[in-house]
Design an enzyme around this catalytic site. Structure first.
Site, short mmCIF file in Angstrom:
data_model
loop_
_atom_site.label_atom_id
_atom_site.label_comp_id
_atom_site.label_asym_id
_atom_site.label_seq_id
_atom_site.Cartn_x
_atom_site.Cartn_y
_atom_site.Cartn_z
CE1 TYR A 49 -3.45 2.92 0.39
CE2 TYR A 49 -2.47 3.09 2.33
CZ TYR A 49 -3.77 3.25 2.05
OH TYR A 49 -4.04 4.38 1.94
CG ASP A 86 5.89 3.93 1.28
OD1 ASP A 86 5.56 4.63 2.27
OD2 ASP A 86 4.21 3.48 0.71
CE LYS A 126 0.71 4.50 8.27
NZ LYS A 126 0.70 4.01 7.15
C1 PLP Z 1 -0.27 4.32 5.71
C2 PLP Z 1 1.00 3.96 4.65
C3 PLP Z 1 1.00 5.11 3.54
C4 PLP Z 1 -0.36 6.43 3.12
O1 PLP Z 1 0.16 7.12 4.39
P1 PLP Z 1 -1.34 8.08 5.27
O2 PLP Z 1 -0.48 9.28 5.66
O3 PLP Z 1 -1.91 6.77 5.45
O4 PLP Z 1 -1.53 8.13 3.66
C5 PLP Z 1 1.80 4.80 2.88
N1 PLP Z 1 2.44 4.40 2.71
C6 PLP Z 1 2.02 3.11 3.86
C7 PLP Z 1 3.76 2.05 3.36
C8 PLP Z 1 2.05 3.37 4.67
O5 PLP Z 1 1.77 2.30 5.80
#
Ligand code: PLP
Length: 430
Positions: free
Chosen positions: A146, A241, A269
Site C-alpha cells: 500500500y 516507501d 507516520k
Molecule cells: C500508511 C501508509 C501510507 C499512506 O500514508 P497516509 O498518511 O495514511 O496517507 C503509504 N505507504 C505506506 C507504506 C503506509 O503504511
C-alpha cells in the site's frame, strides 16, 4: 460485568448517518472483524481509553506513529508551545530546517526532501518525481503493498482494500491504471522478466521494503539483490516507501537495516509524531526536478505546518537508540510470548517480527507474499480480535495489518497481552 460498547454503538449510529461507514478511514469501521469499533476518548503511554470506560493495551499505536507511546509530555508541550506562536504561516520557518536536518541524520540518503501532510502525498509526489526525472509513465508495484490512496497506487493495494475484497478501487481510470505494473512480492524472477520485456518504459519500482499493509513480511535476499541491480540497469529508480518501516524496523528504516541504496524515500507516520506529516526525498539529482528548481510541480498550503513540525521534531529528538531499543525489546518479548502460547495451545499460527512491528498470521507457514497472506484464516483472526478486545487488548482490526509496539510497552503491558492471548487463541478456534 459483561463487556459492552453501548456508548460506542450509539456514536457509531450517529456517525453512520454522516460519514461512509461512520468513519473517516475505512479500516476503523471494524467490518473485517465484524465488531463495533470502540470510540476513543483519550490515550496515554501504551493505553487507549474508550467512551465506555474500557482501558486497552494499544497495539495499533495510531497505525504506527506512536513509537514513544501516546501523549508523550515533551511532544505535547512542543505542540502547545508552537500553537501559542501561531498555527500556520504559509511561509518558511526555522523548525522546518531543523526537521529536515534531523530527518537526514536518520536517513542520510535523503539528501534533499520535501515535507508534505500525509504518506499518501509523499508517495504520489515521489512517483511524480520519478516519472518527471525519467520521462517515463509506467512503474512497478507489488501485490499487497500500500502506498496511500492516490489513483495510480490503488491497484492490488493491500490492507484496507484487501480487507474488503476490492483489490482495484472504483473511480480509478483504466487509462491511468494501465501504467501500474504489479508483480508478486519476493519474486525476483518476475521482476527480471518484466524489466527484460518493458524495462525502457519503467520510471521506477516502489515497494514497502518490509511490508506492513499485508501484515509483516520480510524481503528475501534474492529479492533485494534483484532490486539493487535490475531497475538500475534499465535507468529506473527504486523508491523505498518507508512510511511504515521508517524509524520502526530500524531507526534508519529498512534502507539502514539492509544497507539498500534507495533513490527516493517516502516517510510518514512516526515522522509526524501523531500529527499530519509526510516526507519524500532522496538523491539531490532527482529532487532538483521539483518546483521551483525544476518542472515537477508539488505544493501544499499546510506543508511544513508549525504544529506538525513541532510534534515531528520533538519525536525524532526523543527517538534515541535507547528509546528505539526499548520499543524493539517490547516487540521481541511479545513475539516470544505469543510463540510460546501458540505452541502450548497447539494453534496453527506464526508470528513474524521485524524491529518494533509484528503480525500474527493464522497459518502454518511464514508468508512471503500476498497470496499466502490471503490463504490465512481471516475468520479466525476476527474471532481472535473480538476476544482480545474483550480482554483489554486493542489490535488492528484486520489480519492484513502490522501490530506496533512503543517504548511505553513495559513488562506489565506485554504480560497482559500474552495472558489475553492465552484465552483468545484457543477461544478463536471454530
Ligand atoms: C500508511 C501508509 C501510507 C499512506 O500514508 P497516509 O498518511 O495514511 O496517507 C503509504 N505507504 C505506506 C507504506 C503506509 O503504511
Amino acid at each position: 460485568m459483561t463487556f459492552s460498547l453501548d456508548r460506542s454503538a450509539t456514536l457509531l449510529k450517529r456517525a453512520e448517518a454522516l460519514m461512509p461507514g461512520g468513519v473517516n478511514s475505512p479500516v476503523r469501521a471494524f467490518r473485517a472483524v465484524e465488531g463495533t469499533p470502540p470510540f476513543i476518548n483519550k490515550a496515554s503511554g501504551a493505553y487507549l481509553y474508550d467512551e465506555d470506560d474500557h482501558r486497552y493495551v494499544d497495539l495499533v499505536g495510531t497505525w504506527g506513529p506512536a513509537i514513544l507511546g501516546h501523549a508523550h509530555p515533551e511532544v505535547v508541550s512542543a505542540v502547545c508551545a508552537a500553537a501559542g506562536r501561531g498555527t500556520s504561516f504559509g511561509a518558511p520557518t526555522a523548525a522546518e530546517v531543523d526537521m529536515a536536518e534531523a530527518i537526514r541524520e536518520f536517513f542520510p540518503r535523503m539528501e534533499m526532501m520535501r515535507l508534505v501532510s500525509s504518506g499518501t502525498e509523499a508517495c504520489m509526489s515521489a512517483l511524480r518525481v520519478a516519472r518527471g526525472a525519467t520521462g517515463r509513465d509506467a512503474f512497478v508495484k507489488f501485490e499487497g503493498c500500500y502506498h496511500g490512496h492516490a489513483d495510480s497506487f490503488l491497484v492490488k493495494a493491500g490492507s484496507g482494500a484487501a480487507t474488503f475484497g476490492e483489490p482495484n478501487s472504483a473511480g480509478v481510470p483504466a487509462d491511468l491504471a494501465q501504467h501500474t505494473l504489479t508483480l508478486p512480492y519476493n519474486d525476483p524472477e518476475a521482476l527480471k522478466a518484466l524489466f527484460a520485456a518493458r524495462g525502457d518504459d519503467i520510471a521506477c519500482v516502489i515497494l514497502e521494503p518490509v511490508t506492513g499493509n499485508m501484515g509483516v513480511i520480510e524481503p528475501t535476499e534474492a529479492f533485494l539483490d534483484a532490486l539493487r541491480t535490475v531497475p538500475k540497469a534499465h535507468g529506473a529508480l527504486v523508491i523505498f516507501d518507508e512510511v511504515m518501516t521508517g524509524f520502526r524496523v530500524h531507526r534508519g528504516g529498512a534502507q539502514a537495516l539492509y544497507d539498500f541504496p534507495a533513490d527516493l524515500t517516502c516517510l510518514g507516520k512516526v515522522v509526524g509524531g501523531g500529527l499530519p506529516v509526510g516526507v519524500y526525498g532522496g538523491k539531490a539529482e532527482y529532487m532538483r526536478h521539483v518546483s521551483p528548481l525544476g518542472a515537477v510541480y508539488q505544493a501544499g498550503t499546510l506543508s511544513g505546518n508549525p504544529l506538525a513540525t513541532a510534534a515531528g521534531l520533538a519525536t525524532l529528538r526523543l527517538l534515541t537508540e535507547a528509546t528505539f531499543d526499548r520499543a524493539a525489546a517490547a516487540a521481541d518479548a511479545l513475539t516470544e510470548g505469543l510463540r510460546q502460547v501458540i505452541a502450548e495451545t497447539g494453534t496453527e499460527a506464526v508470528v513474524v517480527q521485524v524491529g518494533t512491528m509484528l503480525t500474527l498470521f493464522f497459518g502454518g507457514e511464514i508468508p512471503t507474499n500476498f497470496d499466502q497472506v490471503s490463504a490465512c484464516d481471516h475468520a479466525r483472526f476476527g474471532r481472535f480480535h473480538r476476544l482480545m478486545l474483550e480482554h483489554g487488548v486493542y489490535l488492528p482490526p484486520s489480519g492484513y495489518e502490522a501490530w506496533f509496539l512503543s517504548a511505553e510497552h513495559g513488562p506489565d503491558e506485554i504480560n497482559a497481552v500474552i495472558e489475553a492471548a492465552r484465552v483468545a487463541l484457543p477461544g478463536s478456534a471454530a
